[in-house]
Design an enzyme around this catalytic site. Sequence first.
Site, short mmCIF file in Angstrom:
data_model
loop_
_atom_site.label_atom_id
_atom_site.label_comp_id
_atom_site.label_asym_id
_atom_site.label_seq_id
_atom_site.Cartn_x
_atom_site.Cartn_y
_atom_site.Cartn_z
N ASP A 1 11.75 11.80 36.98
CA ASP A 1 11.93 13.01 37.78
C ASP A 1 10.80 13.98 37.42
O ASP A 1 10.81 14.58 36.35
CB ASP A 1 13.31 13.61 37.45
CG ASP A 1 13.54 14.95 38.13
OD1 ASP A 1 12.62 15.45 38.82
OD2 ASP A 1 14.64 15.51 37.96
N LYS B 1 8.92 23.17 44.97
CA LYS B 1 8.56 23.62 43.62
C LYS B 1 7.06 23.49 43.39
O LYS B 1 6.56 23.79 42.31
CB LYS B 1 9.31 22.80 42.57
CG LYS B 1 10.81 23.07 42.54
CD LYS B 1 11.45 22.34 41.38
CE LYS B 1 12.94 22.20 41.50
NZ LYS B 1 13.69 23.43 41.28
N GLN C 1 9.64 19.19 37.73
CA GLN C 1 9.14 20.37 37.00
C GLN C 1 7.71 20.22 36.53
O GLN C 1 7.15 21.15 35.97
CB GLN C 1 10.04 20.67 35.79
CG GLN C 1 11.37 21.30 36.15
CD GLN C 1 11.24 22.68 36.79
OE1 GLN C 1 10.23 23.38 36.61
NE2 GLN C 1 12.23 23.07 37.56
N CYS D 1 21.63 24.28 35.93
CA CYS D 1 22.08 22.94 36.37
C CYS D 1 21.86 21.92 35.26
O CYS D 1 21.39 20.79 35.51
CB CYS D 1 21.36 22.50 37.65
SG CYS D 1 21.67 23.56 39.03
N HIS E 1 18.50 17.33 34.77
CA HIS E 1 19.14 18.22 35.75
C HIS E 1 20.39 17.52 36.28
O HIS E 1 20.43 16.28 36.32
CB HIS E 1 18.12 18.44 36.88
CG HIS E 1 18.49 19.45 37.90
ND1 HIS E 1 19.29 19.16 38.98
CD2 HIS E 1 18.15 20.75 38.02
CE1 HIS E 1 19.42 20.24 39.72
NE2 HIS E 1 18.76 21.23 39.16
C1 LIG Z 1 14.04 18.70 36.75
C2 LIG Z 1 14.69 18.92 38.08
N1 LIG Z 1 15.13 17.88 38.77
C3 LIG Z 1 15.70 18.02 39.97
C4 LIG Z 1 15.88 19.26 40.52
C5 LIG Z 1 16.54 19.39 41.86
O1 LIG Z 1 15.64 19.91 42.77
P1 LIG Z 1 16.14 20.24 44.26
O2 LIG Z 1 17.20 21.27 44.11
O3 LIG Z 1 14.91 20.72 44.95
O4 LIG Z 1 16.66 18.96 44.81
C6 LIG Z 1 15.46 20.40 39.81
C7 LIG Z 1 15.68 21.75 40.35
O5 LIG Z 1 15.62 22.74 39.68
C8 LIG Z 1 14.84 20.22 38.57
O6 LIG Z 1 14.40 21.26 37.85
#
Ligand SMILES: Cc1ncc(COP(=O)(O)O)c(C=O)c1O
Length: 410
Positions: A195, A221, A198, A361, A118
């Site tokens: 990370d 999420k 997801q 993103c 992301h």
């Molecule tokens: C894999 C991943 N990392 C990070 C994020 C960022 O999350 P946030 O917008 O809640 O900071 C997302 C958001 O869709 C994501 O899918």
Amino acid sequence: MIDVNIIKKDFPIFNNSEFVYLDSGATSQKPKVVLDRVISYYENDNANPFRGAYNLSIKSTEDYNNARDRVAKFINAKHNEEIIFTKNATESLNLIANTYGIDNLNSGDEVVLSIMEHHSNIVPWQRVCKLKNAKLNYFYINENFEIDEKEIETKITEKTKIVGIVSVSNVLGTINNIDKIIEKTHSVGAIVIVDISQSIAHQKFDVQKTNADFVVFSGHKMLGPFGIGVLYAKKEILENMSPFLMGGDMIEFVYEQETTFASLPNKFEAGTQNVGGAVGLSTAIDYLENIGYEEIQKHEKELITYAYEKLSNLPYIKIYASKNLENVSSVLSFNIDGIHPHDIASFLDASNICIRAGNHCAQPLMRYIGIDSTCRISFAIYNTKDDIDKLIFAIEKIYAKFEKFINKNK
Ligand SMILES: Cc1ncc(COP(=O)(O)O)c(C=O)c1O
């Protein structure tokens, strides 16, 4: 066995209106217990935590500390001060890049990320690598949308200092080989950031078993409220890191020209803490664990298999996912021949079906695959096969309506 019709009743939004929600990868819906817990905090315990000598402030501090303990237990952290509350995964990743990254990277060092990260795990590293004259490398994916072991073996070298990897891609649903990446990274003396934004609503993550150095995720999420995120890091790493945001409650002593900082975890939590968010997240964890991750996974595996089969049967659809569904979590991306994803999402909205369309993103990934956007469906515990049937029915209707124009324009 999960009874989704009973689970769905736990989520007020589904009782209040009729719609199909296939965008839990963007944010999940919230069960009533989570909403009630947040309201109950504001109705009964609300006061600025850590600062007041009066009972209400002490209660608020206790709520916050208990939430931290709950998160620590959830991901099996050795020490509760290894849990830092942030605003979201994005803030957690920025914190790592702007403290650990700036403090530890030197000219000629390398940072390795996957092409499916992301933007929140790419953009901060681009800035820090430029500042420190370090190089940014990527693990690329094969035609099956997976990272080969060979890619892991060759991209992580003696020059690598930091590796950032998403446990599950928010576009492809690919489940990455975290164990292999962590093992290889540690073999060259580098550190790994995982990370789990997801995956955490779908799969458990054990920070000790995996031996991850940093782990990030967002509460919203995983059935929790907005505005609360988590950064986990090993205690010895956090102790040696500079603070990120400066201000109230992260200090020990402040002089006119100098400041000494508070111990963990306060050193990384500047300003008034989000107690309502933390208690809501803690309740979301209780809710997920009460259902049980094994049950959740079983249910969601059925959904993904069903959706993949149904979408594959439509000849005008291209799916961007591994053919080995064992390696795919609760996200599926696809495109429909001749109709832009944004149009599909708008047409589906007319049938009260919520999906995501765009680059998610993840522009470097899109560019690598050679497309600029996809339609994305993503599941959570409250989805049913009926949701997928409604989606397929609506897609067939949309395509039937536009088919003649599509073929004319070819
Ligand atoms: C894999 C991943 N990392 C990070 C994020 C960022 O999350 P946030 O917008 O809640 O900071 C997302 C958001 O869709 C994501 O899918």
